[in-house]
Design an enzyme around this catalytic site. Structure first.
Site, mmCIF file in Angstrom:
data_model
loop_
_atom_site.group_PDB
_atom_site.id
_atom_site.type_symbol
_atom_site.label_atom_id
_atom_site.label_comp_id
_atom_site.label_asym_id
_atom_site.label_seq_id
_atom_site.Cartn_x
_atom_site.Cartn_y
_atom_site.Cartn_z
ATOM 1 N N ARG A 27 0.037 -9.191 13.264
ATOM 2 C CA ARG A 27 -0.564 -8.123 12.442
ATOM 3 C C ARG A 27 -1.455 -8.730 11.353
ATOM 4 O O ARG A 27 -2.510 -8.172 11.024
ATOM 5 C CB ARG A 27 0.544 -7.258 11.822
ATOM 6 C CG ARG A 27 1.228 -6.370 12.860
ATOM 7 C CD ARG A 27 2.583 -5.874 12.391
ATOM 8 N NE ARG A 27 2.503 -4.945 11.300
ATOM 9 C CZ ARG A 27 3.517 -4.691 10.458
ATOM 10 N NH1 ARG A 27 4.673 -5.326 10.589
ATOM 11 N NH2 ARG A 27 3.360 -3.821 9.498
ATOM 12 N N ARG A 72 -9.114 0.906 9.250
ATOM 13 C CA ARG A 72 -8.744 -0.476 9.553
ATOM 14 C C ARG A 72 -9.831 -1.193 10.343
ATOM 15 O O ARG A 72 -9.683 -2.369 10.647
ATOM 16 C CB ARG A 72 -7.448 -0.486 10.361
ATOM 17 C CG ARG A 72 -6.194 -0.713 9.504
ATOM 18 C CD ARG A 72 -5.022 -0.435 10.399
ATOM 19 N NE ARG A 72 -3.875 -1.246 10.205
ATOM 20 C CZ ARG A 72 -2.722 -0.770 9.703
ATOM 21 N NH1 ARG A 72 -2.626 0.455 9.267
ATOM 22 N NH2 ARG A 72 -1.669 -1.554 9.641
ATOM 23 N N LYS A 117 0.824 -1.219 0.000
ATOM 24 C CA LYS A 117 0.000 0.000 0.000
ATOM 25 C C LYS A 117 0.858 1.270 0.000
ATOM 26 O O LYS A 117 0.589 2.193 -0.749
ATOM 27 C CB LYS A 117 -0.920 0.041 1.232
ATOM 28 C CG LYS A 117 -1.874 -1.130 1.346
ATOM 29 C CD LYS A 117 -2.823 -0.956 2.518
ATOM 30 C CE LYS A 117 -2.157 -0.889 3.888
ATOM 31 N NZ LYS A 117 -1.496 -2.128 4.336
ATOM 32 N N ARG A 149 12.083 -6.325 4.861
ATOM 33 C CA ARG A 149 11.911 -4.876 4.678
ATOM 34 C C ARG A 149 12.821 -4.085 5.622
ATOM 35 O O ARG A 149 13.007 -4.434 6.770
ATOM 36 C CB ARG A 149 10.453 -4.496 4.956
ATOM 37 C CG ARG A 149 10.220 -2.985 4.877
ATOM 38 C CD ARG A 149 8.778 -2.643 4.749
ATOM 39 N NE ARG A 149 8.039 -2.802 6.001
ATOM 40 C CZ ARG A 149 6.745 -2.497 6.134
ATOM 41 N NH1 ARG A 149 6.052 -2.081 5.091
ATOM 42 N NH2 ARG A 149 6.142 -2.657 7.287
ATOM 43 N N ARG A 202 11.977 -2.080 11.117
ATOM 44 C CA ARG A 202 10.909 -1.688 12.034
ATOM 45 C C ARG A 202 10.746 -2.746 13.109
ATOM 46 O O ARG A 202 10.806 -3.942 12.826
ATOM 47 C CB ARG A 202 9.583 -1.561 11.257
ATOM 48 C CG ARG A 202 9.399 -0.226 10.609
ATOM 49 C CD ARG A 202 8.206 -0.169 9.703
ATOM 50 N NE ARG A 202 6.954 -0.674 10.262
ATOM 51 C CZ ARG A 202 5.770 -0.542 9.656
ATOM 52 N NH1 ARG A 202 5.691 0.066 8.492
ATOM 53 N NH2 ARG A 202 4.680 -1.017 10.218
HETATM 54 P P1 AMP Z 1 1.286 0.430 9.247
HETATM 55 O O1 AMP Z 1 2.553 1.151 8.963
HETATM 56 O O2 AMP Z 1 0.125 0.976 8.473
HETATM 57 O O3 AMP Z 1 1.428 -1.071 9.093
HETATM 58 O O4 AMP Z 1 0.937 0.703 10.785
HETATM 59 C C1 AMP Z 1 1.828 0.338 11.831
HETATM 60 C C2 AMP Z 1 1.054 0.200 13.126
HETATM 61 O O5 AMP Z 1 0.442 1.453 13.454
HETATM 62 C C3 AMP Z 1 -0.103 -0.801 13.090
HETATM 63 O O6 AMP Z 1 0.321 -2.131 13.334
HETATM 64 C C4 AMP Z 1 -0.988 -0.256 14.213
HETATM 65 O O7 AMP Z 1 -0.450 -0.570 15.481
HETATM 66 C C5 AMP Z 1 -0.859 1.248 14.025
HETATM 67 N N1 AMP Z 1 -1.863 1.765 13.063
HETATM 68 C C6 AMP Z 1 -1.632 2.351 11.855
HETATM 69 N N2 AMP Z 1 -2.770 2.721 11.269
HETATM 70 C C7 AMP Z 1 -3.775 2.354 12.120
HETATM 71 C C8 AMP Z 1 -5.192 2.438 12.060
HETATM 72 N N3 AMP Z 1 -5.828 2.978 10.997
HETATM 73 N N4 AMP Z 1 -5.889 1.944 13.109
HETATM 74 C C9 AMP Z 1 -5.282 1.423 14.187
HETATM 75 N N5 AMP Z 1 -3.948 1.290 14.294
HETATM 76 C C10 AMP Z 1 -3.183 1.752 13.261
#
Ligand code: AMP
Length: 239
Positions: free
Chosen positions: A191, A107, A32, A147, A180
């Site tokens: 996740r 989400r 994404k 990554r 990360r």
């Molecule tokens: P991402 O980089 O989008 O994979 O987000 C990393 C982490 O941030 C996720 O595993 C969640 O802990 C938190 N996070 C990011 N976006 C959201 C969202 N829309 N709702 C809830 N938690 C989020």
């Protein structure tokens, strides 16, 4: 961040005459973020990544960062009200007036409902389109384990397909390249489970409104980008 609109954007914006909000749905590691960055270049809408906003808050040591920390480290979702607060602030900024490319948001069903409410309240138009990137779980685990990201500008690297320089400094900004904390295999698997349980139901939410397209995310970034561009152009032509 919006920058000047390129000719494609101008035509698209003129044709659809509304705000255009594109939601990129898909499991963590489905591509994404990579696609969102390219779509920003092509269509001119800003990328709104809740993950990036939260990581910055964490790095800056803000209140938001401390609220989000334990959830992010465990690969769990940050509470909806926190996320909707972030999105409300972001959508009020002028560059989101004509639309946005949402990456990693919404989400949950509550976030999707919240987004509709916010768009009605903040933007005069509610024009939403959702594309779900589909990638098999085993591919996701190998992608995310390999990554690496730049801690300065967030540029993605991959130890297999796009290795970082040997000195571990970013080619774009010179920042340190890191793995990360949530890209460790156990957290990745959690996740993915969280995605299946809480986020995947959004496919039904958007398909029920005729707003969902599915794209195969297990292809080269260029092939996926071409596919997404076709889907968005078709949507814009018909809207
Ligand atoms: P991402 O980089 O989008 O994979 O987000 C990393 C982490 O941030 C996720 O595993 C969640 O802990 C938190 N996070 C990011 N976006 C959201 C969202 N829309 N709702 C809830 N938690 C989020």
């Amino acid at each position: 961040m919006m920058g000047s609109l390129n000719p494609v954007t101008s035509v698209a914006a003129a044709e659809c005459k509304t705000a255009m909000n594109i939601i990129l749905l898909g499991a963590p590691g489905s591509g994404k973020g990579t696609q969102a960055k390219q779509l920003v270049e092509k269509y001119g809408f800003p990328q709104v990544s809740t993950g990036d906003i939260l990581r910055k808050a964490l790095a800056d040591g803000t209140d938001l960062g401390s609220k989000a920390k334990k959830f992010m480290e465990a690969g769990e979702l940050v509470p909806d009200e926190v996320i909707l607060g972030i999105i409300e602030e972001r959508l009020k900024q002028p560059d989101c007036k004509s639309g946005a490319i949402f990456d990693g948001f919404p989400r949950t069903l509550q976030q999707a409902d919240g987004l509709e409410g916010l768009l009605k309240r903040i933007n005069s138009h509610l024009d939403l389109f959702c594309i779900s990137l589909e990638v098999p779980d085993d591919r996701i685990v190998s992608r995310l384990s390999a990554r690496r990201i730049c801690s300065g500008c967030g540029t993605d690297y991959n130890m297999i397909s796009n290795p970082p320089p040997k000195d571990h400094h970013c080619l774009k900004c010179g920042g340190e390249i890191i793995q990360r904390g949530d890209d460790q295999e156990d957290t990745i698997r959690n996740r993915l489970a969280v995605y299946r349980r809480q986020t995947r139901p959004l496919q039904e939410y958007y398909s029920g409104r005729g707003l969902l397209r599915i794209a195969d995310g297990d292809a080269s970034p260029q092939e996926i980008f071409n596919k997404l561009s076709r889907l968005i152009d078709d949507y814009l032509k018909n809207s």
